[in-house]
Write an enzyme that holds these catalytic residues in place. Structure first.
Site, short mmCIF file in Angstrom:
data_model
loop_
_atom_site.label_atom_id
_atom_site.label_comp_id
_atom_site.label_asym_id
_atom_site.label_seq_id
_atom_site.Cartn_x
_atom_site.Cartn_y
_atom_site.Cartn_z
N ASP A 8 -2.38 -32.30 -12.28
CA ASP A 8 -2.90 -30.97 -11.95
C ASP A 8 -4.39 -30.92 -12.31
OD1 ASP A 8 -3.07 -30.51 -14.69
OD2 ASP A 8 -1.64 -28.84 -14.72
N CYS A 65 -0.39 -33.73 -16.71
CA CYS A 65 -0.88 -32.35 -16.70
C CYS A 65 -1.49 -32.10 -18.07
CB CYS A 65 0.22 -31.35 -16.32
SG CYS A 65 1.59 -31.19 -17.48
N THR A 67 -0.12 -30.92 -20.92
CA THR A 67 0.76 -31.44 -21.98
C THR A 67 1.65 -32.58 -21.51
OG1 THR A 67 2.46 -29.87 -21.34
CG2 THR A 67 0.92 -29.16 -23.07
N HIS A 98 15.70 -48.42 -22.48
CA HIS A 98 17.02 -47.80 -22.63
C HIS A 98 17.35 -46.79 -21.53
CE1 HIS A 98 17.45 -48.73 -27.23
NE2 HIS A 98 17.21 -49.81 -26.50
N HIS A 133 23.32 -49.32 -21.65
CA HIS A 133 22.33 -48.29 -21.26
C HIS A 133 22.55 -47.86 -19.81
CE1 HIS A 133 20.46 -48.97 -25.07
NE2 HIS A 133 20.28 -50.25 -24.80
C1 RB5 Z 1 -2.19 -25.80 -16.96
O1 RB5 Z 1 -3.05 -24.92 -17.59
C2 RB5 Z 1 -1.10 -26.24 -17.93
O2 RB5 Z 1 -0.19 -25.23 -18.13
C3 RB5 Z 1 -0.43 -27.49 -17.40
O3 RB5 Z 1 -1.37 -28.48 -17.21
C4 RB5 Z 1 0.64 -28.11 -18.27
O4 RB5 Z 1 0.22 -28.28 -19.57
C5 RB5 Z 1 1.98 -27.48 -18.19
O5 RB5 Z 1 2.96 -28.00 -18.76
#
Ligand code: RB5
Length: 147
Positions: A8, A65, A67, A98, A133
């Protein structure tokens, strides 16, 4: 090996750095993500890469993204996808050995570029161990059929 990569708006620079790293290692890379910082919803990239993996257009996928969590949750909604969200190399390797993860996700706001390269390398260099597994993975996909 052909790798699908998606991201993203929060992970444009990270995607570019990882793409360069993968190309330098000799992998083919297909870009399914966004290339500007204009807001781009992570489920779009997750869906594109996940479909490319299950349709065998690519051998595996990498999703990034902020996180790594949202994009990983979205990818795991596609039947046949086993996406592992990892912030360090040990889990990344074990997710292949696994769980036979077919997509790796991580967060551009969580890990730096050099750690991300180590996570990616650990994942790509690990091999699925099969045996017990595989039995457990078969059980996961039975759950998909029930849903
Ligand atoms: C975008 O701001 C953020 O929410 C996205 O990149 C991600 O971290 C969502 O899980």
């Amino acid at each position: 090996m052909k790798i699908g990569i998606g991201n993203d708006h929060s992970a444009v620079d990270m995607k570019k750095a990882i793409t360069e790293h993968l190309l330098a290692r000799g992998f083919e890379v297909v870009n399914y993500g966004c290339d500007t910082t204009e807001s781009y919803p992570y489920p779009e990239a997750a869906k594109s890469v996940a479909h490319a993996v299950v349709n065998k257009e690519v051998d595996c996928g990498i999703l990034i993204c902020g996180t790594g969590i949202g994009i990983g949750i979205a990818a795991n909604k596609v039947k046949g996808i086993r996406c592992a969200t990892c912030s360090e190399p040990y889990s990344a390797a074990l997710s292949k050995r696994h769980n036979n993860s077919n997509i790796l996700s991580f967060g551009a706001r969580v890990v730096g570029v050099e750690l991300a390269k180590m996570i990616v390398d650990s994942w790509l260099d690990a091999e699925f161990e099969g045996g017990r597994h595989q039995t457990r993975i078969d059980m996961i996909h039975e759950i998909e059929k029930e849903a």
